[in-house]
Write a protein that holds these residues in place. Structure first.
Motif, PDB file in Angstrom:
ATOM      1  N   THR A  98       7.745  11.918  -9.724  1.00  0.00           N
ATOM      2  CA  THR A  98       7.429  10.250 -10.192  1.00  0.00           C
ATOM      3  C   THR A  98       6.002  10.078 -10.135  1.00  0.00           C
ATOM      4  O   THR A  98       5.172  10.995  -9.654  1.00  0.00           O
ATOM      5  CB  THR A  98       8.127   9.576  -9.071  1.00  0.00           C
ATOM      6  OG1 THR A  98       7.757   9.876  -7.866  1.00  0.00           O
ATOM      7  CG2 THR A  98       9.579   9.621  -9.011  1.00  0.00           C
ATOM      8  N   PRO A  99       5.627   9.313 -10.955  1.00  0.00           N
ATOM      9  CA  PRO A  99       4.250   8.972 -11.016  1.00  0.00           C
ATOM     10  C   PRO A  99       3.571   8.525  -9.644  1.00  0.00           C
ATOM     11  O   PRO A  99       4.094   8.034  -8.827  1.00  0.00           O
ATOM     12  CB  PRO A  99       4.167   7.832 -11.959  1.00  0.00           C
ATOM     13  CG  PRO A  99       5.359   7.792 -12.884  1.00  0.00           C
ATOM     14  CD  PRO A  99       6.371   8.450 -11.908  1.00  0.00           C
ATOM     15  N   ARG A 100       2.595   8.835  -9.522  1.00  0.00           N
ATOM     16  CA  ARG A 100       1.880   8.882  -8.108  1.00  0.00           C
ATOM     17  C   ARG A 100       1.675   7.395  -7.742  1.00  0.00           C
ATOM     18  O   ARG A 100       1.635   7.012  -6.287  1.00  0.00           O
ATOM     19  CB  ARG A 100       0.476   9.305  -8.001  1.00  0.00           C
ATOM     20  CG  ARG A 100       0.572  10.962  -7.858  1.00  0.00           C
ATOM     21  CD  ARG A 100      -0.605  11.634  -7.358  1.00  0.00           C
ATOM     22  NE  ARG A 100      -1.680  11.325  -8.512  1.00  0.00           N
ATOM     23  CZ  ARG A 100      -2.000  12.047  -9.436  1.00  0.00           C
ATOM     24  NH1 ARG A 100      -1.365  13.268  -9.724  1.00  0.00           N
ATOM     25  NH2 ARG A 100      -3.014  11.853 -10.239  1.00  0.00           N
ATOM     26  N   ARG A 101       1.649   6.359  -8.684  1.00  0.00           N
ATOM     27  CA  ARG A 101       1.651   5.046  -8.069  1.00  0.00           C
ATOM     28  C   ARG A 101       2.832   4.303  -8.240  1.00  0.00           C
ATOM     29  O   ARG A 101       3.018   3.110  -8.012  1.00  0.00           O
ATOM     30  CB  ARG A 101       0.319   4.347  -9.102  1.00  0.00           C
ATOM     31  CG  ARG A 101      -0.886   4.688  -8.913  1.00  0.00           C
ATOM     32  CD  ARG A 101      -1.847   4.120  -9.564  1.00  0.00           C
ATOM     33  NE  ARG A 101      -1.771   3.720 -11.023  1.00  0.00           N
ATOM     34  CZ  ARG A 101      -2.204   4.770 -11.786  1.00  0.00           C
ATOM     35  NH1 ARG A 101      -3.263   5.498 -11.569  1.00  0.00           N
ATOM     36  NH2 ARG A 101      -2.034   4.494 -13.195  1.00  0.00           N
ATOM     37  N   SER A 102       3.958   4.919  -8.514  1.00  0.00           N
ATOM     38  CA  SER A 102       5.150   4.463  -8.630  1.00  0.00           C
ATOM     39  C   SER A 102       5.944   4.138  -7.401  1.00  0.00           C
ATOM     40  O   SER A 102       5.560   4.766  -6.381  1.00  0.00           O
ATOM     41  CB  SER A 102       6.079   5.154  -9.625  1.00  0.00           C
ATOM     42  OG  SER A 102       6.277   6.730  -8.723  1.00  0.00           O
ATOM     43  N   ARG A 103       7.149   3.572  -7.394  1.00  0.00           N
ATOM     44  CA  ARG A 103       7.721   3.291  -5.904  1.00  0.00           C
ATOM     45  C   ARG A 103       8.474   4.451  -5.361  1.00  0.00           C
ATOM     46  O   ARG A 103       8.133   4.639  -4.256  1.00  0.00           O
ATOM     47  CB  ARG A 103       8.952   2.381  -6.270  1.00  0.00           C
ATOM     48  CG  ARG A 103      10.018   1.987  -5.216  1.00  0.00           C
ATOM     49  CD  ARG A 103      11.225   1.230  -5.615  1.00  0.00           C
ATOM     50  NE  ARG A 103      10.855   0.131  -6.456  1.00  0.00           N
ATOM     51  CZ  ARG A 103      11.625  -0.468  -7.151  1.00  0.00           C
ATOM     52  NH1 ARG A 103      13.042  -0.245  -7.181  1.00  0.00           N
ATOM     53  NH2 ARG A 103      11.471  -1.602  -7.969  1.00  0.00           N
ATOM     54  N   GLY A 104       8.914   5.466  -6.126  1.00  0.00           N
ATOM     55  CA  GLY A 104       9.253   6.767  -5.677  1.00  0.00           C
ATOM     56  C   GLY A 104       8.139   7.570  -5.256  1.00  0.00           C
ATOM     57  O   GLY A 104       8.475   8.164  -4.184  1.00  0.00           O
ATOM     58  N   ALA A 105       6.985   7.186  -5.589  1.00  0.00           N
ATOM     59  CA  ALA A 105       5.905   8.182  -4.935  1.00  0.00           C
ATOM     60  C   ALA A 105       5.596   7.607  -3.359  1.00  0.00           C
ATOM     61  O   ALA A 105       5.367   8.356  -2.713  1.00  0.00           O
ATOM     62  CB  ALA A 105       4.717   8.188  -5.657  1.00  0.00           C
ATOM     63  N   ARG A 106       5.693   6.281  -3.229  1.00  0.00           N
ATOM     64  CA  ARG A 106       5.863   5.617  -1.977  1.00  0.00           C
ATOM     65  C   ARG A 106       6.810   6.031  -1.137  1.00  0.00           C
ATOM     66  O   ARG A 106       6.529   5.927   0.285  1.00  0.00           O
ATOM     67  CB  ARG A 106       5.618   4.117  -2.164  1.00  0.00           C
ATOM     68  CG  ARG A 106       4.317   3.712  -3.021  1.00  0.00           C
ATOM     69  CD  ARG A 106       3.994   2.291  -2.648  1.00  0.00           C
ATOM     70  NE  ARG A 106       5.090   1.434  -3.380  1.00  0.00           N
ATOM     71  CZ  ARG A 106       4.973   0.864  -4.766  1.00  0.00           C
ATOM     72  NH1 ARG A 106       4.163   1.395  -5.446  1.00  0.00           N
ATOM     73  NH2 ARG A 106       6.076   0.309  -5.283  1.00  0.00           N
ATOM     74  N   PHE A 107       8.031   6.242  -1.366  1.00  0.00           N
ATOM     75  CA  PHE A 107       8.886   6.925  -0.674  1.00  0.00           C
ATOM     76  C   PHE A 107       8.714   8.289   0.079  1.00  0.00           C
ATOM     77  O   PHE A 107       9.069   8.464   1.214  1.00  0.00           O
ATOM     78  CB  PHE A 107      10.402   7.047  -1.523  1.00  0.00           C
ATOM     79  CG  PHE A 107      10.802   5.698  -2.087  1.00  0.00           C
ATOM     80  CD1 PHE A 107      10.703   4.548  -1.146  1.00  0.00           C
ATOM     81  CD2 PHE A 107      11.552   5.656  -3.116  1.00  0.00           C
ATOM     82  CE1 PHE A 107      11.497   3.368  -1.637  1.00  0.00           C
ATOM     83  CE2 PHE A 107      12.182   4.280  -3.346  1.00  0.00           C
ATOM     84  CZ  PHE A 107      11.809   3.351  -2.895  1.00  0.00           C
ATOM     85  N   LEU A 108       7.955   8.985  -0.656  1.00  0.00           N
ATOM     86  CA  LEU A 108       7.970  10.361  -0.178  1.00  0.00           C
ATOM     87  C   LEU A 108       7.247  10.685   1.339  1.00  0.00           C
ATOM     88  O   LEU A 108       7.948  11.304   2.233  1.00  0.00           O
ATOM     89  CB  LEU A 108       7.186  11.210  -1.229  1.00  0.00           C
ATOM     90  CG  LEU A 108       7.832  11.986  -2.051  1.00  0.00           C
ATOM     91  CD1 LEU A 108       7.039  12.609  -3.329  1.00  0.00           C
ATOM     92  CD2 LEU A 108       8.859  12.848  -1.722  1.00  0.00           C
ATOM     93  N   PRO A 109       6.037   9.857   1.806  1.00  0.00           N
ATOM     94  CA  PRO A 109       5.548  10.514   2.749  1.00  0.00           C
ATOM     95  C   PRO A 109       6.584   9.809   4.088  1.00  0.00           C
ATOM     96  O   PRO A 109       6.667  10.509   5.170  1.00  0.00           O
ATOM     97  CB  PRO A 109       4.215   9.290   2.909  1.00  0.00           C
ATOM     98  CG  PRO A 109       3.785   9.343   1.519  1.00  0.00           C
ATOM     99  CD  PRO A 109       5.245   9.167   0.778  1.00  0.00           C
ATOM    100  N   PRO A 110       7.231   8.601   4.114  1.00  0.00           N
ATOM    101  CA  PRO A 110       8.032   8.204   5.146  1.00  0.00           C
ATOM    102  C   PRO A 110       9.411   9.082   5.268  1.00  0.00           C
ATOM    103  O   PRO A 110       9.872   9.631   6.238  1.00  0.00           O
ATOM    104  CB  PRO A 110       8.288   6.745   4.842  1.00  0.00           C
ATOM    105  CG  PRO A 110       7.875   6.342   3.394  1.00  0.00           C
ATOM    106  CD  PRO A 110       6.915   7.504   3.002  1.00  0.00           C
ATOM    107  N   LEU A 111       9.755   9.606   3.986  1.00  0.00           N
ATOM    108  CA  LEU A 111      10.927  10.507   4.110  1.00  0.00           C
ATOM    109  C   LEU A 111      10.570  11.634   4.617  1.00  0.00           C
ATOM    110  O   LEU A 111      11.425  12.536   5.373  1.00  0.00           O
ATOM    111  CB  LEU A 111      11.485  10.628   2.389  1.00  0.00           C
ATOM    112  CG  LEU A 111      12.270   9.271   2.012  1.00  0.00           C
ATOM    113  CD1 LEU A 111      12.676   9.609   0.621  1.00  0.00           C
ATOM    114  CD2 LEU A 111      13.492   9.002   2.936  1.00  0.00           C
ATOM    115  N   ALA A 112       9.293  12.243   4.192  1.00  0.00           N
ATOM    116  CA  ALA A 112       9.015  13.583   4.613  1.00  0.00           C
ATOM    117  C   ALA A 112       8.991  13.436   6.145  1.00  0.00           C
ATOM    118  O   ALA A 112       9.069  14.212   6.761  1.00  0.00           O
ATOM    119  CB  ALA A 112       7.755  13.982   4.095  1.00  0.00           C
ATOM    120  N   ALA A 113       8.200  12.335   7.053  1.00  0.00           N
ATOM    121  CA  ALA A 113       8.187  12.134   8.274  1.00  0.00           C
ATOM    122  C   ALA A 113       9.431  11.980   9.051  1.00  0.00           C
ATOM    123  O   ALA A 113       9.573  12.443  10.079  1.00  0.00           O
ATOM    124  CB  ALA A 113       7.223  10.974   8.578  1.00  0.00           C
TER     125      ALA A 113
END
Length: 430
Positions: free
Chosen positions: A398-413
Motif C-alpha cells: 500500500t502507498p505510504r500515505r494510505s490508510r493501509g500503511a497506517r494500519f501496519l505499525p499498530p498491527l505489528a505491535a
C-alpha cells in the motif's frame, strides 16, 4: 517508474492490468511513493531480515531443545502411543502416552519417502492425506542422506532455514512496496510458525516456497515460479489455492484476448500437473485419493466453523487469569484485524491481481474447515498462515500515505505479545 515496472512485470495480468486501470498501474507521484527504492542503510537489506529471522528461529529451537525437550531433539516429533509400536521405532525416539502430533507422520515419511505403506518404522499412518504432503519429509530425507539418526535434527533444521528464508523473502516484499526491508519481518512473525517449528510440521517450508514462487512470478521467471509452487504444493496442498488464483487471472486475460497462451502458463500448469500426478501415485499405493481423504476429515459446512469455535471457546473465558482460551482470542483478533486491513487495502495496494485474488480465496478456504481446526487451542492457528501472509503482502504494497500503511505499525505491535506468549508456552509445555 519503479511501481509501474513492478505492476507490469506480473505475468498473469488480470482485467485491471489488461485494461490499464490506474489503480493497478500507478506512479510514485500518485501512490505515495511505493515501489523499490535505494537502501537507506546497512540494515535495509533483505539479507538482514533473513538473518534476524534465522537467528530468532535458531535461538528458540535451541531453548526448546534444552528446556522442554531436555536435550533430546526427537521429542520435537511428538510420537504418540496410539500410532506407534515402540519396539519397532528407530532408537532414541520417545513415545508419549497420547495421540501425539502431526510431526510423527512427517518423521515417518522422512525415514523413507518412497515407503507408502500404512505402517512402517513403528508408526501407523492415520489417513492417506498424510502422503500428499511429501515435500517436507522428502527434503529432510535428502539432507539426512538417508541416515535415520539424523532425521530428527534435520526436521528441525529445515524449518529453521525455512523461517530464515521467509524473513529474507519478506524483506524483498517490503522493498518492493517501498518500505524498509525490516518491515518484512512481519511475514516470519506469525505465531503459528512457532508451533510448526516446535512440532516438526510443514508450514514453514510450504510458506517459503509459496512466497518465493510469488516473487518469481513478479520477476517474470515462469520456470522458477512453476518449480517453487509445484514443490510447495507437494509440501502443503493449500499452495494450490494460490496456483488457482494465478490460473484464473491468466485464463481471464487469454479469454479477453489481452494475452496469449505461452511459457507464462507454466506457472499454474506445472504445479497442477505435478500435484495431480502425485495424487495418482498415492492412489495407486494406498487405494484412496489423498485430497478427498483430506476434504472428508478437515472440511465442514461453509462459514459455520468460525462461529461455532467462537461460541465454544467464549464459554471457557477466565476473567481472572490469562489462559489458553484468552490466547486463542488474541490470535483470532490479530488474524481478523490483519484481514480487515488487507480487505480495506485491496484497491490501493500495488500487489498483483493474482495475489489479491489468492488472499480472498484463502479467506474462503479457512471458512470451510471443520470447527475442530478453528477451535484448537494447541495449534496457534498454524493452518491459517496463508491468510496472514497474503494480508501482510497486500499491506506492504500500500502507498505510504494510505490508510493501509497506517494500519501496519499498530498491527505489528499487536503481534508482539502473542509471539511472547506462544514462545513461553512452547518452552514450558507440549
Amino acid at each position: 517508474m519503479a511501481r509501474r515496472r513492478v505492476a507490469a512485470s506480473v505475468m498473469p495480468d488480470g482485467p485491471e492490468l489488461a485494461t490499464g486501470d490506474s489503480r493497478a498501474i500507478a506512479t510514485p507521484g500518485d501512490s505515495g511513493g511505493t515501489g523499490p527504492r535505494p537502501p537507506t542503510g546497512r540494515a535495509d537489506q533483505p539479507a538482514v531480515a533473513g538473518l534476524i529471522a534465522l537467528l530468532a528461529a535458531l535461538g528458540f529451537a535451541l531453548a526448546r531443545w534444552q528446556t522442554w525437550a531436555h536435550g533430546n531433539i526427537s521429542r520435537f516429533i511428538m510420537v504418540g502411543m496410539h500410532f506407534a509400536t515402540p519396539a519397532q521405532l528407530p532408537p532414541g525416539v520417545p513415545v508419549a502416552p497420547t495421540y501425539g502430533y502431526d510431526g510423527q507422520f512427517f518423521y515417518r515419511l522422512a525415514l523413507n519417502p518412497l515407503n507408502l505403506s500404512k505402517t512402517a518404522y513403528g508408526i501407523r499412518m492415520d489417513r492417506s492425506y498424510r502422503y500428499m504432503r511429501i515435500g517436507y519429509p522428502a527434503l529432510t530425507w535428502l539432507l539426512s542422506f538417508g541416515q535415520h539418526f539424523l532425521v530428527p535434527a534435520m526436521l528441525v533444521t529445515v524449518n529453521i532455514a525455512a523461517i530464515g528464508a521467509i524473513g529474507y523473502l519478506g524483506g524483498v516484499f517490503a522493498r518492493d512496496g517501498g518500505r524498509h526491508a525490516l518491515a518484512g519481518l512481519l511475514l516470519p512473525g506469525y505465531f503459528g510458525l512457532i508451533t510448526s517449528l516446535s512440532r516438526d510440521t510443514a508450514e514453514p517450508l510450504a510458506a517459503a516456497c509459496l512466497l518465493a514462487g510469488l516473487l518469481a512470478v513478479r520477476a517474470r521467471r515462469p520456470v522458477l515460479a512453476a518449480l517453487l509452487l509445484a514443490y510447495g504444493a507437494l509440501t502443503r496442498e493449500t499452495v494450490m489455492v494460490a496456483v488457482a488464483a494465478i490460473a484464473i487471472v491468466r485464463v481471464i486475460g487469454v479469454l479477453r484476448r489481452a494475452q496469449r497462451p505461452g511459457q507464462d502458463d507454466l506457472v499454474w500448469a506445472v504445479p497442477t500437473g505435478v500435484f495431480v500426478a502425485w495424487q495418482v501415485v498415492v492412489k495407486a499405493a494406498t487405494g484412496s485419493i489423498p485430497l478427498l481423504a483430506d476434504g472428508g476429515r478437515n472440511a465442514g459446512s461453509p462459514f459455520v466453523a468460525p462461529f461455532q469455535a467462537f461460541k465454544s471457546n467464549l464459554g471457557h473465558i477466565n476473567m481472572h487469569q490469562f489462559d489458553q482460551y484468552d490466547l486463542w482470542f488474541l490470535e483470532i483478533a490479530i488474524l481478523v484485524l490483519f484481514t480487515i486491513a488487507a480487505l480495506a487495502s485491496l484497491r490501493s495496494t500495488s500487489a498483483p491481481v493474482h495475489e489479491r485474488l489468492a488472499f480472498v480465496l484463502y479467506l474462503i478456504e479457512i471458512c470451510v474447515v471443520t470447527p475442530d481446526t478453528w477451535s484448537s487451542l494447541d495449534a496457534d492457528l498454524r493452518s491459517f498462515i496463508e491468510v496472514y501472509l497474503l494480508a501482510v503482502i497486500i499491506l506492504l504494497g500500500t502507498p505510504r500515505r494510505s490508510r493501509g500503511a497506517r494500519f501496519l505499525p499498530p498491527l505489528a505491535a499487536l503481534t508482539v505479545p502473542a509471539l511472547i506468549l506462544v514462545t513461553q508456552k512452547r518452552l514450558t509445555g507440549s
